[in-house]
Enzyme design. Structure first.
Site, short mmCIF file in Angstrom:
data_model
loop_
_atom_site.label_atom_id
_atom_site.label_comp_id
_atom_site.label_asym_id
_atom_site.label_seq_id
_atom_site.Cartn_x
_atom_site.Cartn_y
_atom_site.Cartn_z
N GLY A 91 44.03 67.64 -41.77
CA GLY A 91 45.46 67.15 -41.94
C GLY A 91 45.50 66.03 -42.99
O GLY A 91 46.40 65.11 -43.05
N ASP A 113 50.11 61.16 -41.91
CA ASP A 113 49.15 60.10 -41.32
C ASP A 113 47.85 60.37 -41.96
O ASP A 113 47.17 59.42 -41.96
CB ASP A 113 49.05 60.62 -39.91
CG ASP A 113 50.22 60.34 -38.88
OD1 ASP A 113 51.14 60.02 -39.58
OD2 ASP A 113 50.10 60.59 -37.48
N SER A 160 50.46 63.67 -28.55
CA SER A 160 51.82 63.35 -28.91
C SER A 160 52.83 63.01 -27.77
O SER A 160 52.68 63.42 -26.50
CB SER A 160 52.51 64.47 -29.67
OG SER A 160 53.94 64.40 -29.72
N GLU A 214 55.64 63.83 -27.25
CA GLU A 214 56.33 65.32 -26.90
C GLU A 214 55.91 65.89 -25.82
O GLU A 214 56.44 66.83 -25.09
CB GLU A 214 56.40 66.29 -28.10
CG GLU A 214 57.32 65.83 -29.32
CD GLU A 214 58.59 65.96 -29.03
OE1 GLU A 214 59.02 66.94 -28.39
OE2 GLU A 214 59.55 65.32 -29.55
N TYR A 240 55.46 73.50 -29.23
CA TYR A 240 54.57 72.39 -29.62
C TYR A 240 54.01 71.52 -28.69
O TYR A 240 52.87 71.22 -28.74
CB TYR A 240 55.48 71.59 -30.86
CG TYR A 240 54.61 70.18 -31.25
CD1 TYR A 240 53.79 70.24 -32.33
CD2 TYR A 240 55.29 68.94 -30.68
CE1 TYR A 240 53.15 69.23 -32.56
CE2 TYR A 240 54.49 67.88 -31.10
CZ TYR A 240 53.61 67.89 -32.16
OH TYR A 240 53.07 66.69 -32.53
#
Ligand code: NAP
Length: 330
Positions: free
Chosen positions: A8, A13, A132, A134, A156
């Site tokens: 990533g 990030d 996360s 989330e 997600y």
């Protein structure tokens, strides 16, 4: 010299983490996927000291090859399908990348380190998983800490829960030094332009400069715990420097709505957001996460971690950056 592999690396990030590790004297390798990835030249211009490795979280062999090539001391798995709304349209890809991709990373570490049972000697390759807030979704308690049960509300979030538990499981099964950082939302001028905060900062700047006349948004009533991304990558690194691998919540402990972000962003450019923002049902989520609030007491006490920017300063930094960039382009 300590060697790190970041997946990533072309994301928000990844770029901040690479800068941070380079500043600490690390050798940094970054995994980039795909042929002619348009973000690769941008990343190479921003981070010329990072060595690029090709690989994809969907391709197990490429991950083993990347790890064999760079022999990392620390691996930071930041790659994911990370945009929550996209995860409903591409739920299977999200599960494969954001969920099973974590398993492939852990398997690559296990295979390259020759780990077959639980009797690993020494810390071996240390692993950081980007979990996360989330995962808390329809929250079971407020604020949320490391012990709060998960109730994800999107494909997600569900995929991240898998990634989280497979990280815990590999730590317990194979004695791998594997940590999961449960990070609440963190933003910056490098945030993707589809994400609500960046959409607002960029929209305010473009409307101020006469380049756009209105801004179409989804739900702005949800509340989030918003921090500054460079602060959060410091926490990732600190987690891997602890004597034991553990999981940590990272958040500011403050909650603000999208509406508050919008008001501050437009106020900064001398405008009233009510005059320019229209709600568009196309940007509403099928299942919403109403409010998230992080309790980062453990990180404060054990990592000595604290955020450096307030919410108001974060909005200011993002709007200033977008104003500057947008005023230079047509
Ligand atoms: P981001 O900007 O969206 O970056 C995601 C990265 O994942 C990109 O570099 C992307 O590469 C890469 N990627 C996607 N699919 C891949 C695949 N199949 N193989 C290899 N790489 C792939 O995300 P971010 O904001 O930096 O977040 C970093 C991580 O933290 C993500 O896992 C995210 O879910 C998690 N997280 C973020 C937040 C936040 O508020 N930012 C909060 C909690 C957790 P391309 O450039 O090729 O697309």
């Amino acid at each position: 010299m300590t060697t790190a592999l970041i997946t990533g690396i072309t994301g928000q990030d990844g770029s901040y983490l690479a800068e941070h590790l380079l500043s600490l004297g690390y050798k940094v390798h970054g995994l980039v996927r795909g042929q002619a990835n348009p973000k690769r030249p941008l990343m190479e211009a921003l981070l010329p000291d990072v060595e690029v490795l090709e690989g994809d979280l969907l391709d197990q062999t490429s991950l083993i090859n990347a790890m064999q090539h760079c022999q990392p001391d620390e691996v930071y798995n930041l790659a994911a399908i990370s945009f929550v709304p996209l995860s409903w349209n591409q739920a299977e890809l999200t599960a494969e990348t954001t969920g099973l991709g974590v398993l492939r990373m852990l398997e690559a570490i296990r295979i390259v380190s020759g780990v077959t049972g639980s009797q690993t000697s020494g810390p071996g390759i240390k692993f950081y998983q980007a979990s996360s807030s989330e995962m808390f979704g329809k929250v079971r308690e407020t604020p949320q800490n490391e012990g709060t049960p998960f109730y994800p509300r999107s494909p997600y979030g569900v995929a991240k829960v898998y990634g989280h538990y497979i990280t815990v499981n590999y730590r317990e099964s194979y004695n791998l030094f594997a940590c999961s950082g449960i990070l609440f939302n963190h933003e910056s001028p490098r945030r993707g332009v589809d994400f609500v905060t960046r959409k607002l900062s960029l929209g305010a700047a473009r409307i101020k400069l006469g380049k756009q006349s209105e801004l179409l948004m989804g739900n702005l009533e949800s509340k989030r715990d918003w921090g500054y991304a460079p602060d959060y990558v410091r926490a990732m690194h600190l987690m891997l420097q602890q004597p034991e691998a553990e999981d940590y919540v990272i958040g500011t402990g403050e909650q603000h709505s999208g509406q508050e972000f919008a008001e501050l962003a437009f106020k900064q450019v001398g405008l009233n957001c009510e005059d320019y923002i229209r709600q568009d049902p196309r940007f509403m989520r099928p299942a919403e996460v109403d409010h998230l609030l992080g309790d980062a007491s453990k990180a404060r006490e054990e990592l000595g971690w604290a955020p450096s920017l307030s919410f108001e300063e974060l909005v200011q930094v993002m709007v200033e950056s977008d104003l500057e960039t947008e005023s230079k382009t047509s």
